[in-house]
Design a protein around this motif. Sequence first.
Motif, PDB file in Angstrom:
ATOM      1  N   SER A 122      19.557 -10.986  -6.550  1.00  0.00           N
ATOM      2  CA  SER A 122      19.165 -11.497  -5.242  1.00  0.00           C
ATOM      3  C   SER A 122      17.646 -11.339  -5.127  1.00  0.00           C
ATOM      4  CB  SER A 122      19.897 -10.770  -4.110  1.00  0.00           C
ATOM      5  OG  SER A 122      19.519  -9.413  -4.077  1.00  0.00           O
ATOM      6  N   PHE A 123      17.129 -11.674  -3.975  1.00  0.00           N
ATOM      7  CA  PHE A 123      15.688 -11.633  -3.784  1.00  0.00           C
ATOM      8  C   PHE A 123      15.323 -10.620  -2.718  1.00  0.00           C
ATOM      9  CE2 PHE A 123      16.674 -15.876  -5.282  1.00  0.00           C
ATOM     10  CZ  PHE A 123      15.795 -15.995  -6.341  1.00  0.00           C
ATOM     11  N   THR A 124      14.115 -10.137  -2.797  1.00  0.00           N
ATOM     12  CA  THR A 124      13.548  -9.285  -1.774  1.00  0.00           C
ATOM     13  C   THR A 124      12.087  -9.694  -1.623  1.00  0.00           C
ATOM     14  OG1 THR A 124      13.237  -6.997  -1.066  1.00  0.00           O
ATOM     15  CG2 THR A 124      12.896  -7.444  -3.398  1.00  0.00           C
ATOM     16  N   PHE A 125      11.459  -9.208  -0.595  1.00  0.00           N
ATOM     17  CA  PHE A 125      10.049  -9.522  -0.404  1.00  0.00           C
ATOM     18  C   PHE A 125       9.269  -8.224  -0.339  1.00  0.00           C
ATOM     19  CE2 PHE A 125      12.159 -13.321   1.011  1.00  0.00           C
ATOM     20  CZ  PHE A 125      11.354 -14.310   0.490  1.00  0.00           C
ATOM     21  N   ASN A 126       8.162  -8.195  -1.075  1.00  0.00           N
ATOM     22  CA  ASN A 126       7.277  -7.044  -1.078  1.00  0.00           C
ATOM     23  C   ASN A 126       5.880  -7.540  -0.749  1.00  0.00           C
ATOM     24  OD1 ASN A 126       6.099  -4.590  -1.440  1.00  0.00           O
ATOM     25  ND2 ASN A 126       6.456  -4.463  -3.651  1.00  0.00           N
ATOM     26  N   LYS A 127       5.388  -7.145   0.411  1.00  0.00           N
ATOM     27  CA  LYS A 127       4.070  -7.582   0.882  1.00  0.00           C
ATOM     28  C   LYS A 127       3.969  -9.101   0.923  1.00  0.00           C
ATOM     29  CE  LYS A 127       1.978  -3.394  -0.838  1.00  0.00           C
ATOM     30  NZ  LYS A 127       1.111  -2.774  -1.833  1.00  0.00           N
ATOM     31  N   GLY A 128       5.058  -9.749   1.367  1.00  0.00           N
ATOM     32  CA  GLY A 128       5.087 -11.196   1.524  1.00  0.00           C
ATOM     33  C   GLY A 128       5.343 -11.980   0.250  1.00  0.00           C
ATOM     34  N   LYS A 129       5.456 -11.283  -0.890  1.00  0.00           N
ATOM     35  CA  LYS A 129       5.710 -11.966  -2.155  1.00  0.00           C
ATOM     36  C   LYS A 129       7.173 -11.788  -2.552  1.00  0.00           C
ATOM     37  CE  LYS A 129       1.107 -11.704  -4.077  1.00  0.00           C
ATOM     38  NZ  LYS A 129       0.319 -11.387  -5.260  1.00  0.00           N
ATOM     39  N   PRO A 130       7.824 -12.890  -2.953  1.00  0.00           N
ATOM     40  CA  PRO A 130       9.230 -12.772  -3.357  1.00  0.00           C
ATOM     41  C   PRO A 130       9.370 -12.027  -4.681  1.00  0.00           C
ATOM     42  CG  PRO A 130       8.450 -15.007  -3.672  1.00  0.00           C
ATOM     43  CD  PRO A 130       7.344 -14.256  -3.018  1.00  0.00           C
ATOM     44  N   LYS A 131      10.383 -11.189  -4.755  1.00  0.00           N
ATOM     45  CA  LYS A 131      10.696 -10.446  -5.979  1.00  0.00           C
ATOM     46  C   LYS A 131      12.180 -10.607  -6.254  1.00  0.00           C
ATOM     47  CE  LYS A 131       6.703  -8.178  -6.203  1.00  0.00           C
ATOM     48  NZ  LYS A 131       5.784  -8.205  -7.264  1.00  0.00           N
ATOM     49  N   ILE A 132      12.535 -10.637  -7.535  1.00  0.00           N
ATOM     50  CA  ILE A 132      13.936 -10.705  -7.914  1.00  0.00           C
ATOM     51  C   ILE A 132      14.425  -9.276  -8.156  1.00  0.00           C
ATOM     52  CG2 ILE A 132      13.494 -11.007 -10.382  1.00  0.00           C
ATOM     53  CD1 ILE A 132      15.894 -12.983 -10.359  1.00  0.00           C
TER      54      ILE A 132
END
Length: 140
Positions: A122-132
């Motif tokens: 799934s995805f998450t966001f770290n400091k506005g950037k998408p991460k898998i």
Amino acid sequence: MRKLSKRITDSRILKLIRRYLQTGIMENGLIHPNTEGAPQGGPLSPLLSNIVFDELDKELESRGLNFVRYADDCNIYVGSKRVGLRVMESITYFIEKKLKLKVNEQKSAVDRPWKRKFLGFSFTFNKGKPKIRVHKESIK
């Protein structure tokens, strides 16, 4: 098989695919006839899915939609829930009427990418950037 015969002209290959699809399934030492679809996890399943769902890919591309698909799993990314509901309705119609396939409504949803699982991720966001990331259920 009709869709496959439009893409595959070698009758020997079509015959081999048909025989593979009609091969029974052994359960507790007994062979049960296969009544529909390709055996799950079989090597032919992703290949056949890609042939059959090529029309879906072209339809999504022609609509300018962002999507990712592996075999029969597909995620379509849009900007809002309202657009998502509209796209889900029209793509479900396309799959069921044009491709003559059944959409599993229990597995289908309109939701935020970080709340859904796709191929174990799934995805998450770290400091506005998408991460898998590996989905919580996959870790369990």
